[in-house]
Design an enzyme around this catalytic site. Structure first.
Site, PDB file in Angstrom:
ATOM      1  N   ARG A   1      -1.250  -4.581   6.224  1.00 58.22           N
ATOM      2  CA  ARG A   1      -1.988  -4.667   7.491  1.00 58.22           C
ATOM      3  C   ARG A   1      -3.275  -3.856   7.483  1.00 58.22           C
ATOM      4  O   ARG A   1      -4.181  -4.131   8.270  1.00 58.22           O
ATOM      5  CB  ARG A   1      -1.101  -4.185   8.637  1.00 58.22           C
ATOM      6  CG  ARG A   1       0.111  -5.063   8.915  1.00 58.22           C
ATOM      7  CD  ARG A   1       0.966  -4.504  10.029  1.00 58.22           C
ATOM      8  NE  ARG A   1       1.518  -3.190   9.666  1.00 58.22           N
ATOM      9  CZ  ARG A   1       2.203  -2.420  10.502  1.00 58.22           C
ATOM     10  NH1 ARG A   1       2.398  -2.826  11.754  1.00 58.22           N
ATOM     11  NH2 ARG A   1       2.677  -1.259  10.103  1.00 58.22           N
TER      12      ARG A   1
ATOM     13  N   ASN B   1       8.290  -7.340  -0.004  1.00 58.99           N
ATOM     14  CA  ASN B   1       8.668  -5.942   0.192  1.00 58.99           C
ATOM     15  C   ASN B   1       8.433  -5.439   1.611  1.00 58.99           C
ATOM     16  O   ASN B   1       9.052  -4.470   2.029  1.00 58.99           O
ATOM     17  CB  ASN B   1       7.874  -5.063  -0.790  1.00 58.99           C
ATOM     18  CG  ASN B   1       7.968  -3.599  -0.454  1.00 58.99           C
ATOM     19  OD1 ASN B   1       8.994  -2.958  -0.655  1.00 58.99           O
ATOM     20  ND2 ASN B   1       6.877  -3.047   0.089  1.00 58.99           N
TER      21      ASN B   1
ATOM     22  N   ILE C   1       7.788   1.394  -2.129  1.00 64.34           N
ATOM     23  CA  ILE C   1       8.257   0.498  -3.181  1.00 64.34           C
ATOM     24  C   ILE C   1       7.192  -0.542  -3.519  1.00 64.34           C
ATOM     25  O   ILE C   1       7.000  -0.893  -4.689  1.00 64.34           O
ATOM     26  CB  ILE C   1       9.573  -0.178  -2.748  1.00 64.34           C
ATOM     27  CG1 ILE C   1      10.679   0.880  -2.612  1.00 64.34           C
ATOM     28  CG2 ILE C   1       9.988  -1.243  -3.753  1.00 64.34           C
ATOM     29  CD1 ILE C   1      11.971   0.346  -2.030  1.00 64.34           C
TER      30      ILE C   1
ATOM     31  N   THR D   1       0.789  -1.234   0.000  1.00 65.95           N
ATOM     32  CA  THR D   1       0.000   0.000   0.000  1.00 65.95           C
ATOM     33  C   THR D   1       0.820   1.282   0.000  1.00 65.95           C
ATOM     34  O   THR D   1       0.253   2.373  -0.095  1.00 65.95           O
ATOM     35  CB  THR D   1      -0.958   0.029   1.215  1.00 65.95           C
ATOM     36  OG1 THR D   1      -0.210  -0.159   2.418  1.00 65.95           O
ATOM     37  CG2 THR D   1      -2.016  -1.060   1.088  1.00 65.95           C
TER      38      THR D   1
ATOM     39  N   LYS E   1      19.048  -7.214   6.350  1.00 62.87           N
ATOM     40  CA  LYS E   1      19.052  -7.094   4.901  1.00 62.87           C
ATOM     41  C   LYS E   1      20.228  -7.843   4.276  1.00 62.87           C
ATOM     42  O   LYS E   1      20.122  -8.347   3.148  1.00 62.87           O
ATOM     43  CB  LYS E   1      19.080  -5.618   4.500  1.00 62.87           C
ATOM     44  CG  LYS E   1      17.807  -4.866   4.882  1.00 62.87           C
ATOM     45  CD  LYS E   1      16.562  -5.503   4.285  1.00 62.87           C
ATOM     46  CE  LYS E   1      15.310  -4.683   4.538  1.00 62.87           C
ATOM     47  NZ  LYS E   1      14.099  -5.280   3.939  1.00 62.87           N
TER      48      LYS E   1
ATOM     49  N   VAL F   1      14.839   5.965  -0.730  1.00 58.62           N
ATOM     50  CA  VAL F   1      13.725   6.099  -1.667  1.00 58.62           C
ATOM     51  C   VAL F   1      12.649   6.945  -0.991  1.00 58.62           C
ATOM     52  O   VAL F   1      12.363   6.777   0.196  1.00 58.62           O
ATOM     53  CB  VAL F   1      13.138   4.722  -2.049  1.00 58.62           C
ATOM     54  CG1 VAL F   1      12.057   4.881  -3.114  1.00 58.62           C
ATOM     55  CG2 VAL F   1      14.240   3.799  -2.550  1.00 58.62           C
TER      56      VAL F   1
ATOM     57  N   TYR G   1      19.127  -3.607  11.322  1.00 55.30           N
ATOM     58  CA  TYR G   1      18.512  -3.411  10.015  1.00 55.30           C
ATOM     59  C   TYR G   1      19.444  -3.886   8.895  1.00 55.30           C
ATOM     60  O   TYR G   1      19.055  -4.687   8.041  1.00 55.30           O
ATOM     61  CB  TYR G   1      18.154  -1.938   9.802  1.00 55.30           C
ATOM     62  CG  TYR G   1      17.480  -1.688   8.465  1.00 55.30           C
ATOM     63  CD1 TYR G   1      16.117  -1.876   8.315  1.00 55.30           C
ATOM     64  CD2 TYR G   1      18.210  -1.285   7.349  1.00 55.30           C
ATOM     65  CE1 TYR G   1      15.489  -1.679   7.093  1.00 55.30           C
ATOM     66  CE2 TYR G   1      17.611  -1.077   6.127  1.00 55.30           C
ATOM     67  CZ  TYR G   1      16.241  -1.279   6.005  1.00 55.30           C
ATOM     68  OH  TYR G   1      15.635  -1.088   4.793  1.00 55.30           O
TER      69      TYR G   1
ATOM     70  N   THR H   1       9.553   7.445   0.245  1.00 53.24           N
ATOM     71  CA  THR H   1       8.397   6.651   0.639  1.00 53.24           C
ATOM     72  C   THR H   1       7.974   7.071   2.043  1.00 53.24           C
ATOM     73  O   THR H   1       8.505   8.028   2.614  1.00 53.24           O
ATOM     74  CB  THR H   1       8.738   5.144   0.648  1.00 53.24           C
ATOM     75  OG1 THR H   1       9.668   4.884   1.723  1.00 53.24           O
ATOM     76  CG2 THR H   1       9.365   4.707  -0.669  1.00 53.24           C
TER      77      THR H   1
END
Length: 257
Positions: free
Chosen positions: A33, A86, A13, A10, A152, A181, A148, A183
């Site tokens: 969610r 994602n 990315i 939603t 990844k 990015v 994090y 977002t």
């Protein structure tokens, strides 16, 4: 028509993947969610592109949520041809400033969910002899910057290893490693972004276009921007001990405030 399932669809990315794949004529399974946002997204994509958009509300920080998505990926009667893992988030704060519970939740979403969903999808894909998986990682995977980056890095290593194991079966896997990015990612984590230079920001739609091109070319790792390709190349030749100090200083300068 083929079907793509996108987690975290939603925003950011994930939403860019949904827009691009719908415009290319793929039916979608949208996972997030927020049921209301999912419904609005599905309606918009259906009306604009004439594709079928199924919604699946699931929290990938929970076993029930992961299992619900895995069950959909395992459905042989309604196969999923492309999985985009994602869903993800960031925690504000350095190591020990973030609770262990929050760190474990991150590992649940970034690692366990990716493993379980990739396994469910590729088992069905291998039976059909075709299919693809894009696991969204980060350029943070290549530098020592806490949980994090570590999570990844796991995504990258897992994806490339699985890609090698499944290559003969017609299933493609690729780790996508974007940089910054534009977002909702940082806003949701309560992270300031005013200190990040403009040149470091990427456009989500251009990022997705480059990623899908890389997937079609059979790449197992996609760093879809020359700027970040250069940075990652520099990281690879920098001594690890020096890199740790540099990334710590850079993280304080350009990271969450």
């Amino acid at each position: 028509m083929t079907t793509a399932l996108i987690t975290g669809s939603t925003a950011g990315i994930g939403a860019a993947f949904a827009r691009r794949l719908a415009s290319d004529g793929h039916n979608l399974v949208l996972v997030a969610r927020d049921t209301k946002r999912l419904g609005e997204q599905a309606t918009e994509l259906h009306d604009r592109h004439g594709i079928e958009a199924e919604v699946l509300t699931a929290d990938l920080a929970t076993d029930d949520g992961i299992e619900a998505v895995a069950k959909r990926l395992s459905d042989r009667k309604n196969p999923v041809d492309l999985l985009v893992n994602n869903a993800g988030f960031g925690n504000k704060g350095r190591y020990l400033e973030v609770s262990v519970a929050d760190e474990l939740t991150m590992l649940k979403v970034h690692c366990e969910a990716v493993l379980r969903l990739t396994s469910a999808a590729t088992e069905a894909m291998r039976e059909r002899g075709r299919g693809g998986v894009v696991n969204v990682a980060s350029v943070g995977a290549f530098v020592p910057r806490g949980t994090y980056g570590a999570s990844k890095a796991w995504v990258v290593q897992f994806t490339q290893g699985a890609a090698k194991d499944l290559a003969a079966g017609g299933v493609r896997l690729m780790a996508l490693c974007p940089g910054f990015v534009r977002t909702e990612f940082h806003q949701r984590a309560g992270m300031g972004t005013d200190n990040i230079p403009k040149w470091m920001w990427l456009d989500a739609d251009k990022l997705v276009a480059a990623a899908l091109t890389d997937l079609a070319r059979g790449k197992t790792l996609s760093i879809p921007d020359p700027r970040y390709k250069a940075l990652v190349g520099l990281v690879k030749v920098t001594p690890h001990a020096l890199l740790g100090g540099v990334t710590s200083k850079t993280g304080r300068k350009y990271g969450p405030q």
